[in-house]
Design a protein around this motif. Structure first.
Motif, mmCIF file in Angstrom:
data_model
loop_
_atom_site.group_PDB
_atom_site.id
_atom_site.type_symbol
_atom_site.label_atom_id
_atom_site.label_comp_id
_atom_site.label_asym_id
_atom_site.label_seq_id
_atom_site.Cartn_x
_atom_site.Cartn_y
_atom_site.Cartn_z
ATOM 1 N N UNK A 234 -40.997 -23.906 103.280
ATOM 2 C CA UNK A 234 -41.620 -24.956 102.515
ATOM 3 C C UNK A 234 -42.412 -24.745 102.225
ATOM 4 N N UNK A 235 -43.251 -25.046 100.505
ATOM 5 C CA UNK A 235 -43.941 -23.996 99.449
ATOM 6 C C UNK A 235 -45.865 -24.325 100.431
ATOM 7 N N UNK A 282 -31.048 -26.102 96.285
ATOM 8 C CA UNK A 282 -29.758 -26.981 95.829
ATOM 9 C C UNK A 282 -29.597 -28.331 96.933
ATOM 10 N N UNK A 283 -30.197 -27.386 97.996
ATOM 11 C CA UNK A 283 -29.702 -28.540 99.229
ATOM 12 C C UNK A 283 -30.810 -28.791 99.983
ATOM 13 N N UNK A 284 -32.128 -28.120 100.108
ATOM 14 C CA UNK A 284 -33.265 -28.520 100.619
ATOM 15 C C UNK A 284 -34.216 -28.635 99.747
ATOM 16 N N UNK A 285 -34.357 -29.017 98.679
ATOM 17 C CA UNK A 285 -35.405 -28.114 97.601
ATOM 18 C C UNK A 285 -37.573 -28.525 98.600
ATOM 19 N N UNK A 286 -37.289 -29.253 99.182
ATOM 20 C CA UNK A 286 -38.900 -28.896 100.201
ATOM 21 C C UNK A 286 -39.086 -27.923 100.950
ATOM 22 N N UNK A 287 -37.640 -27.331 101.573
ATOM 23 C CA UNK A 287 -37.623 -25.882 102.717
ATOM 24 C C UNK A 287 -37.969 -26.583 103.480
ATOM 25 N N UNK A 288 -37.724 -25.995 104.629
ATOM 26 C CA UNK A 288 -37.465 -26.186 106.136
ATOM 27 C C UNK A 288 -39.030 -27.406 107.189
#
Lengths: 297, 272
Positions: A234-235, A282-288
């Motif tokens: 997550x950025x 592709x599946x979770x662009x905002x990260x964990x």
């Protein structure tokens, strides 16, 4: 299947992963407080490591003196970079800012090449390196040292952001700049502090890696490895960057294992994190751990 | 003679706006000559409809105008004898003016305690912890909340925003619509606390409100703004007894009470 080798690689992965975590934290720190995507993060490692190497080799300073001197230089460097290059960019479109940091990255890489050459140079022996036996695995003491330093840095970050006045001010600025200003926080100072801290801690990581692997332009590759790590974590999450670092570190080494055992593609070690990057996007662009805003009206 | 001298000294306003003009983005004229005075130790309210420029006036005082590309282009903002127009907000906070912004704007991903500590950002003394206890005394329900401030109810967030402002130990507190989005009961509670703080801590307040009823109940003096200008001012009683104010802001007035008007009003409303 070679379990022993796998275990060894996982341990390596965790060690490298904590370093990735530290560098990613520096990246996130800048992104979170100033919204700048810093493509020159890897060059901070490079500059720090070369500066320290130069002070130690050229002037033959003892490590206990050359090392703090390097960190002090990085503080000045970080602030100067923010004030001279990035402050005028405030309010410009994000793509311009990205181009500037890419430019910085290329510039510093070339400059370091010009000043110090392109071959790998090793640090003077600062600490005795021996192999330590942990649970039947051979681990180099330098690796353990690097891991200890990384963990200390992470703990220091935690306390800094949780309890220090400046740390709280940086979090407030990251949350809402206007509110931060209404509280009497100088956003300019916070931005400069973010770059300074990021530069210092990156340099620290660069020196640690330099001591283990030698100093070369390969160090800046850490800056590129940071992207899979922060995208996974997550950025804008410091915790995410640590966990992302560990996962990517282990993933790399497991990919290496799978490659050598079964796949025989070669260099999967280098590519695997970027495959992971694409899949995460592709599946979770905002990260964990990327922000999900608490909304309350 | 000596009596009048002390009186004029006491009446020396803490804050004076002299005919200020505010321009956004270098072209949009928002305030066209606003003058007002806030005497020390009092609660002064600034009333007016949406878009009249009330919030802009507050931001011109607190310096937050600069964060929105606004600028005071004419006139002066005198605070304790100094012109602070267009100063940086962090300097103005240090001089003793603290704005509680509209919509509370607490830091949602921090705890109540951390929010309060940030209120004291400009201070370096040792009394910060005892001041946090003092804020909890005014707002006991904040003390029970240990989670993130973002999960507080609207009323609690407003209380936290006011408590956070108290942490800076301001001389002047600017409150921008503290009643926004709160239930009538909570509005009452919040305003009672505001008045208590004003009395006990000696913090002067400049209060912007849509809810003129409650604002005039607690203020000693009021200004009414319309399209960037002050159109009326007076003491609480003068304003409360003014026919126009009654009609436009207090929801009363003689004419409105007439049966005929009420009926047509109701009939029209049914169609909407």
């Amino acid at each position: 299947m070679n379990t022993e080798l796998l275990m060894q690689l996982v341990v390596n992965g965790l060690i490298v992963g904590t370093l990735y975590g530290v560098v990613a934290m520096c990246f996130v720190l800048i992104y979170k407080s100033t919204r700048v995507v810093n493509f020159a993060q890897g060059e901070f490692l490079l500059i720090g490591a070369w500066t320290c190497w130069w002070l130690l080799m050229k002037f033959e300073l003892p490590f206990w003196f050359g090392f703090p001197l390097t960190l002090a230089f990085m503080v000045v460097f970080g602030i100067a970079l923010q004030v001279i290059v990035l402050r005028p960019m405030i309010g410009e479109p994000i793509i311009s800012v990205i181009m500037v940091t890419i430019g910085l990255s290329i510039f510093f890489q070339a400059l370091m090449g010009l000043l110090f050459g392109h071959e790998t140079k090793s640090f003077p022996q600062v600490f005795e390196t021996t192999s330590v036996n942990i649970l039947g695995m051979q681990v180099q003491s330098a690796y353990i040292l690097s891991m200890v330093i990384s963990v200390l840095v992470m703990v220091a970050f935690y306390y800094f952001f949780k309890y220090s006045r400046t740390g709280l001010a940086m979090r407030a600025t990251a949350f809402d700049q206007q509110v931060a200003q209404s509280l009497g926080i100088s956003v300019k100072h916070v931005f400069a502090a973010a770059w300074a801290i990021s530069a210092v801690v990156s340099a620290l990581a660069g020196i640690v890696i330099g001591m283990v692997n030698g100093v070369s332009s390969a160090l800046s590759f850490f800056g590129i490895k940071v992207f899979p790590v922060v995208i996974l974590g997550g950025l804008d999450s410091i915790v995410g960057s640590v966990i992302g670092g560990l996962i990517i570190g282990v993933l790399e080494n497991v990919a290496e294992f799978a490659d050598s055992q079964w796949l025989h593609i070669g260099n999967l070690y280098v590519i695997a994190p970027f495959y992971a990057l694409i899949i995460i996007l592709m599946i979770k662009p905002y990260g964990l751990f990327g922000t999900k805003d608490i909304e309350r009206i | 003679m000596s009596h009048t001298a002390t009186q004029s000294e006491a009446a020396e306003p803490l804050l004076t706006l002299n005919n200020i003009e505010v321009v956004y983005d270098e072209v949009i004229l928002v305030l066209r000559g606003v003058s007002l005075e806030v005497p020390k130790g009092e609660i002064v309210t600034l009333l007016g409809p949406n878009g009249a420029g009330k919030s802009t006036t507050l931001k011109a005082i607190s310096g937050l105008l600069g964060t929105e590309d606004g600028k005071v282009t004419r006139g002066s903002v005198q605070f304790m004898g100094e012109d602070i127009a267009n100063s940086a907000p962090e300097q103005i906070v240090r001089q003793g003016i603290f704005q509680v912004m509209e919509g509370r704007r607490i830091i949602g991903d921090m705890t109540v305690h951390e929010n309060l500590r940030l209120g004291a950002y400009t201070r370096k003394d040792k009394e910060i912890n005892s001041d946090i206890e003092m804020v909890y005394n005014y707002f006991p329900r904040l003390k029970e909340r240990t989670g993130l401030a973002g999960y507080l109810s609207g009323g609690e967030q407003q209380m936290l925003a006011i408590g956070r402002a108290m942490m800076a130990r301001p001389k002047l507190m600017l409150l921008d619509e503290p009643s926004m989005g709160l239930s009538p009961l909570l509005v009452k509670e919040v305003f009672n606390i505001i008045q208590t703080i004003n009395r006990e801590q000696g913090i002067t307040m400049l209060l912007v409100e849509q809810n003129a009823n409650i604002a005039l109940k607690h203020a000693t003096y009021g200004y009414v703004m319309e399209s960037g200008k002050i159109v009326m001012d007076g003491t609480r009683d003068e304003l409360m007894n003014n026919e126009d104010i009654k009609q436009f802001y207090l929801g009363g007035g003689e004419e409105r009470r007439s049966f005929k008007n009420l009926k047509s009003y109701k009939r029209r409303k049914r169609w909407l």
